[in-house]
Scaffold this active site. Structure first.
Site, PDB file in Angstrom:
ATOM      1  N   GLU A   1      89.998 -22.400 122.293  1.00 26.33           N
ATOM      2  CA  GLU A   1      90.840 -23.502 123.353  1.00 26.33           C
ATOM      3  C   GLU A   1      89.780 -24.307 123.955  1.00 26.33           C
ATOM      4  O   GLU A   1      88.556 -24.090 123.576  1.00 26.33           O
ATOM      5  CB  GLU A   1      91.170 -22.406 124.544  1.00 26.33           C
ATOM      6  CG  GLU A   1      91.342 -23.229 125.841  1.00 26.33           C
ATOM      7  CD  GLU A   1      91.685 -22.279 126.986  1.00 26.33           C
ATOM      8  OE1 GLU A   1      92.440 -22.882 128.091  1.00 26.33           O
ATOM      9  OE2 GLU A   1      91.032 -21.165 127.210  1.00 26.33           O
TER      10      GLU A   1
ATOM     11  N   CYS B   1      95.055 -18.690 126.325  1.00 28.45           N
ATOM     12  CA  CYS B   1      94.344 -18.028 127.382  1.00 28.45           C
ATOM     13  C   CYS B   1      94.798 -17.317 128.407  1.00 28.45           C
ATOM     14  O   CYS B   1      95.238 -16.177 128.456  1.00 28.45           O
ATOM     15  CB  CYS B   1      93.162 -18.941 127.950  1.00 28.45           C
ATOM     16  SG  CYS B   1      91.515 -18.271 128.377  1.00 28.45           S
TER      17      CYS B   1
ATOM     18  N   LYS C   1      99.914 -25.408 127.780  1.00 32.14           N
ATOM     19  CA  LYS C   1      99.664 -24.157 128.343  1.00 32.14           C
ATOM     20  C   LYS C   1     100.474 -23.973 129.841  1.00 32.14           C
ATOM     21  O   LYS C   1     100.455 -25.001 130.775  1.00 32.14           O
ATOM     22  CB  LYS C   1      97.881 -24.100 129.009  1.00 32.14           C
ATOM     23  CG  LYS C   1      97.631 -22.803 129.319  1.00 32.14           C
ATOM     24  CD  LYS C   1      96.109 -22.913 129.615  1.00 32.14           C
ATOM     25  CE  LYS C   1      95.404 -21.621 130.338  1.00 32.14           C
ATOM     26  NZ  LYS C   1      93.922 -22.009 130.603  1.00 32.14           N
TER      27      LYS C   1
END
Length: 256
Positions: free
Chosen positions: A42, A141, A107
């Protein structure tokens, strides 16, 4: 049915220095051949910095670099970057094919404990695409903690997670990767960074590839700067889904 050769690059990141990080990954990618997917962590151009989107490399520069590396390796190159785009700053997972085609996932779940939701715009689109006969779901994540967003609706074979997941919560990372694989009857791969970032947070890595039955197919020792390789079998996946069709009894979760 096609197998899939996947490589995770568990690496340290230079804080807020895009060119330095690209040079670092130039060296890591040199000579890699015969893989289908190569995954970077990431925010691989900056580290997990809240100010990164306004000071990072432009999206076009990052994409062009990834396109070059995808052609060089003849593999899908995947990793997220902090980017300033039309709708604002985003943490965008870019997955680039050798022919130049780009898949983008922003995200969705922003890490409020670091105020990410005050600095970035959340994504609202779940993305699935096909690559060399495999259906792939890209996630980032903190998304890992939310099983509804990761729910397999019979539409993916491999979930890819990239992360800057700190060492104090490494057990959460390891357990949740296994859980997502088991509950979704899918392969799961998680690529995390190592080292210490500009805010003093430490990262163990614990990158790994997990089978649909929760078996760890490949991983590395904590804090190790390394390359992790695994080969996945679509035949074995389909046979397991037929033998153990738990998906038929899944609750019909829906998203607003």
């Amino acid at each position: 049915m096609p197998g899939l050769k996947i490589t995770l690059l568990q690496q340290p990141l230079v804080w807020m220095d895009g060119p330095a990080n690209l040079r670092h990954f130039d060296r890591q990618l040199e000579g890699i051949q015969g893989r289908d997917i190569i995954v970077l962590p990431e925010m691989f151009t900056t580290g997990f910095a809240m100010e990164a989107a306004t000071q990072s490399l432009p999206e076009n520069d990052v994409v062009m670099w990834m396109q070059s590396k995808a052609r060089q390796t003849n593999a899908l190159i995947a990793g997220s970057a902090a980017l300033q785009v039309e709708r604002g700053p985003v943490n965008r997972f870019l997955l680039v094919e050798p022919d130049g085609r780009v898949h983008r996932y922003d995200k969705r779940h922003l890490f409020r404990m670091a105020d990410e939701h005050h600095h970035y715009e959340a994504g609202n689109e779940r993305v699935i695409f096909e690559w060399r006969g495999w259906r792939i779901l890209p996630l980032v994540c903190y998304d890992l903690r939310f099983p509804v967003w990761s729910r397999n609706r019979g539409d993916y074979d491999l979930a890819l997670y990239v992360a800057n997941w700190p060492a104090p919560r490494s057990l959460h990372w390891q357990a949740l990767l296994v859980a997502r694989a088991i509950e979704n009857l899918a392969y799961v791969a998680g690529c995390n960074r190592v080292g210490t970032d500009g805010n003093g947070h430490h990262y163990r890595g614990d990158s790994r590839v997990v089978s649909p039955q929760g078996e760890i197919l490949a991983t590395a020792d904590p804090h190790q700067v390394t390359r992790i390789d695994a080969e996945l079998s679509l035949t074995a996946l389909k046979e397991y889904r037929e033998k153990f069709p738990a998906w038929q009894d899944a609750d019909p979760f829906t998203l607003d």
